[in-house]
Design an enzyme around this catalytic site. Structure first.
Site, short mmCIF file in Angstrom:
data_model
loop_
_atom_site.label_atom_id
_atom_site.label_comp_id
_atom_site.label_asym_id
_atom_site.label_seq_id
_atom_site.Cartn_x
_atom_site.Cartn_y
_atom_site.Cartn_z
N HIS A 258 -3.56 6.26 -7.71
CA HIS A 258 -4.85 6.84 -8.10
C HIS A 258 -4.73 8.35 -8.05
O HIS A 258 -4.04 8.89 -7.19
CB HIS A 258 -5.95 6.38 -7.13
CG HIS A 258 -7.33 6.53 -7.70
ND1 HIS A 258 -8.01 7.71 -7.66
CD2 HIS A 258 -8.12 5.65 -8.36
CE1 HIS A 258 -9.19 7.55 -8.25
NE2 HIS A 258 -9.27 6.31 -8.69
N ASP A 311 -8.45 -1.92 -9.50
CA ASP A 311 -8.04 -2.89 -10.53
C ASP A 311 -7.08 -3.95 -10.02
O ASP A 311 -6.76 -4.88 -10.76
CB ASP A 311 -7.39 -2.13 -11.71
CG ASP A 311 -8.45 -1.34 -12.47
OD1 ASP A 311 -8.15 -0.22 -12.90
OD2 ASP A 311 -9.58 -1.85 -12.59
C1 SDX Z 1 -9.05 3.47 -12.51
O1 SDX Z 1 -10.07 8.23 -11.88
C2 SDX Z 1 -10.76 7.23 -11.46
O2 SDX Z 1 -11.62 7.30 -10.61
C3 SDX Z 1 -10.42 5.93 -12.16
C4 SDX Z 1 -11.03 4.67 -11.54
C5 SDX Z 1 -12.53 4.65 -11.73
O3 SDX Z 1 -13.21 3.95 -10.95
O4 SDX Z 1 -13.02 5.24 -12.72
O5 SDX Z 1 -10.74 4.60 -10.16
C6 SDX Z 1 -10.51 3.40 -12.22
O6 SDX Z 1 -8.69 3.89 -13.58
C7 SDX Z 1 -8.06 3.09 -11.44
C8 SDX Z 1 -6.57 3.34 -11.88
C9 SDX Z 1 -6.13 2.16 -12.75
N1 SDX Z 1 -4.83 2.44 -13.34
C10 SDX Z 1 -3.69 1.78 -12.91
O7 SDX Z 1 -3.68 0.97 -11.99
C11 SDX Z 1 -2.46 2.14 -13.71
C12 SDX Z 1 -1.30 2.40 -12.76
N2 SDX Z 1 -1.56 3.67 -12.04
C13 SDX Z 1 -0.90 4.85 -12.50
O8 SDX Z 1 -0.68 4.93 -13.87
C14 SDX Z 1 -1.34 6.13 -11.81
O9 SDX Z 1 -1.40 5.86 -10.47
C15 SDX Z 1 -2.64 6.80 -12.25
C16 SDX Z 1 -2.66 7.08 -13.70
C17 SDX Z 1 -3.80 5.96 -11.89
C18 SDX Z 1 -2.76 8.12 -11.49
O10 SDX Z 1 -1.60 8.80 -11.71
P1 SDX Z 1 -1.52 10.40 -11.64
O11 SDX Z 1 -2.43 10.91 -10.60
O12 SDX Z 1 -1.66 10.95 -13.02
O13 SDX Z 1 -0.06 10.62 -11.08
P2 SDX Z 1 1.25 10.50 -11.95
O14 SDX Z 1 1.11 9.42 -13.00
O15 SDX Z 1 1.61 11.86 -12.36
O16 SDX Z 1 2.29 9.93 -10.84
C19 SDX Z 1 2.73 10.79 -9.78
C20 SDX Z 1 3.96 10.10 -9.19
C21 SDX Z 1 4.99 9.77 -10.27
O17 SDX Z 1 6.27 9.75 -9.61
P3 SDX Z 1 7.30 10.92 -9.98
O18 SDX Z 1 7.50 10.84 -11.48
O19 SDX Z 1 6.58 12.21 -9.55
O20 SDX Z 1 8.51 10.57 -9.17
O21 SDX Z 1 3.58 8.83 -8.62
C22 SDX Z 1 4.22 7.78 -9.32
C23 SDX Z 1 4.67 8.35 -10.65
O22 SDX Z 1 5.81 7.64 -11.09
N3 SDX Z 1 3.21 6.73 -9.56
C24 SDX Z 1 3.52 5.44 -9.67
C25 SDX Z 1 2.29 4.80 -9.88
N4 SDX Z 1 1.30 5.71 -9.90
C26 SDX Z 1 1.89 6.91 -9.69
N5 SDX Z 1 4.71 4.78 -9.62
C27 SDX Z 1 4.63 3.43 -9.79
N6 SDX Z 1 3.49 2.74 -10.00
C28 SDX Z 1 2.31 3.39 -10.05
N7 SDX Z 1 1.19 2.71 -10.24
#
Ligand code: SDX
Length: 375
Positions: A258, A311
């Site tokens: 998140h 989720d």
């Molecule tokens: C919702 O914003 C809100 O409030 C949203 C929400 C709401 O109520 O409205 O809470 C609802 O959208 C919840 C999120 C649902 N999405 C997912 O479950 C999809 C999987 N999650 C990721 O895609 C990610 O965690 C995000 C998009 C939710 C947040 O990512 P960020 O803050 O943009 O961070 P990032 O993608 O830049 O990741 C930073 C690091 C990376 O590693 P490095 O490349 O730096 O080594 O963290 C890792 C990412 O690879 N990472 C993950 C991960 N999430 C982040 N690695 C594996 N699995 C994941 N889920």
């Protein structure tokens, strides 16, 4: 000047609607902890709290509920619209198409008029469950079930979807899921909504655009993909290697991580507890798989601040309530109408058109080349 990718950590509004502490895993709606609202309130009362900034009096609430229930009935022209769509249209696309049409039934003089805020809210809260349930029936070639206003908001939706009256417990559980999904500060879809309303477009256009944003798998669309991911697991022994495989391919694990929460999403905790209670009554192998998956994923991601989000468990709960998987994100949207409307209403007080800038890194004084001379 630098580009703030994804506006991470950049405040774009001042708001008193909800508050998140991402380190401590705290979520409050208008200052009330989410746990207290799930325990004591119901979704329509929470929608009123979010949009109007206070809990309604008995009479205010009676009028609000009756106004929403009046709009459970939708005009036959909307049903006709649904009947024209290809049967495999995803319900998020159906929703994004149907919501703007609601404006045909309300002459929106001016989006700044508080009457529109109320009218749009009660109409969307009423129409959306019926549009989604009607689409489920139409796309499955089943008879459309008319709404039953004698049921609670949650019970009625399950009844229209499934064609049989749910138990009070099922209706209550679903209503609590709606409370948990109602609002979450300036997430991508809420930001979309306020950008649209900042041009003084109406709330129907703002919500329809927000539905589009929510449908992406990095946002609300994750709940559907979590369900597919967990359903493919045939043997719990394979879970560690499945996770390793995903991480090796730098794949995001759906339902984890998140932008704000760097600890367990408090909503995921509440959903997991509700699911645990329901799973003791009804055999649910998926819950067992999810528990093991969570444990194994946390071993590898917990130290990076990546934990289950809202989720991860929601889809398993919806599956137990008989909601088809492609309706998980639309249900998220149905609840978030409250938060989107609240932020649109609040933002109009500021009413500043969103128009960011850019750092241009293209060329200048480039001349047109006739087609026959191009390489
Ligand atoms: C919702 O914003 C809100 O409030 C949203 C929400 C709401 O109520 O409205 O809470 C609802 O959208 C919840 C999120 C649902 N999405 C997912 O479950 C999809 C999987 N999650 C990721 O895609 C990610 O965690 C995000 C998009 C939710 C947040 O990512 P960020 O803050 O943009 O961070 P990032 O993608 O830049 O990741 C930073 C690091 C990376 O590693 P490095 O490349 O730096 O080594 O963290 C890792 C990412 O690879 N990472 C993950 C991960 N999430 C982040 N690695 C594996 N699995 C994941 N889920």
């Amino acid at each position: 000047m630098k580009v703030y990718s994804g506006l991470a950590g950049i405040p774009v509004v001042k708001s008193s609607i909800s508050y998140i502490d991402g380190e401590k895993g705290i979520l409050e709606y208008r200052g009330i902890p989410i746990q207290e609202l799930v325990e004591n309130s119901e979704f329509l009362e929470v929608a009123y709290l979010l949009v109007f900034g206070k809990l309604p009096t008995v009479n205010e609430y009676k009028k609000f509920v009756s106004d929403v229930k009046k709009h459970l009935q939708i005009d036959s022209s909307i049903i006709n619209l649904l009947e024209k769509l290809p049967l495999n249209t995803h319900p998020m696309k159906v929703l994004q198409s149907a919501v703007p049409v609601f404006s045909a039934f309300e002459d929106v003089e001016d989006v700044l008029d508080e009457k529109h805020h109320y009218n749009a809210l009660v109409r969307m809260l009423g129409h959306v469950p019926t549009v989604l349930a009607s689409w489920k029936r139409i796309s499955n070639k089943e008879d459309v079930i008319p709404p039953d206003g004698s049921l609670s908001y949650g019970e009625n939706f399950l009844y229209m979807m499934r064609g049989e009256k749910p138990s009070k417990e099922e209706g209550d559980i679903f209503d609590k899921c709606l409370i948990l999904h109602a609002e979450h500060t300036i997430n991508a879809s809420t930001f979309t909504a306020i950008v649209v309303v900042s041009t003084l477009a109406d709330f129907y256009s703002a919500v329809s655009s927000a539905v589009g944003s929510l449908s992406g798998r990095l946002h609300g669309g994750a709940n559907e993909r979590v369900f597919y991911m967990l359903s493919e697991i045939k043997n719990t022994e394979d879970i560690p290697s499945i996770i390793e495989e995903k991480l090796k391919k730098k794949e995001r694990i759906m339902g984890f991580g998140h932008r704000i929460y760097k600890t367990y999403d408090p909503r995921a905790k509440i959903l997991k507890d509700m699911l645990k209670k329901l799973s003791t009554k009804k055999e649910n192998s998926l819950y067992r798989i999810a528990e093991i998956f969570e444990r194994e994923a946390l071993k590898r991601l917990g130290s990076k601040g990546i934990h289950p989000n809202i989720d991860f468990y929601s889809g398993i709960l919806y599956n137990m309530l008989g909601i088809p998987v492609q309706f998980y994100t639309p249900v998220f949207a149905m609840a978030r109408i409250a938060g989107w409307t609240a932020h649109c209403k609040e933002y109009l007080k500021e009413n500043k058109l969103f128009r960011p800038t850019q750092i241009y890194d293209g060329g200048h004084n480039i001349h047109y080349i006739p087609a026959e001379k191009r390489k």
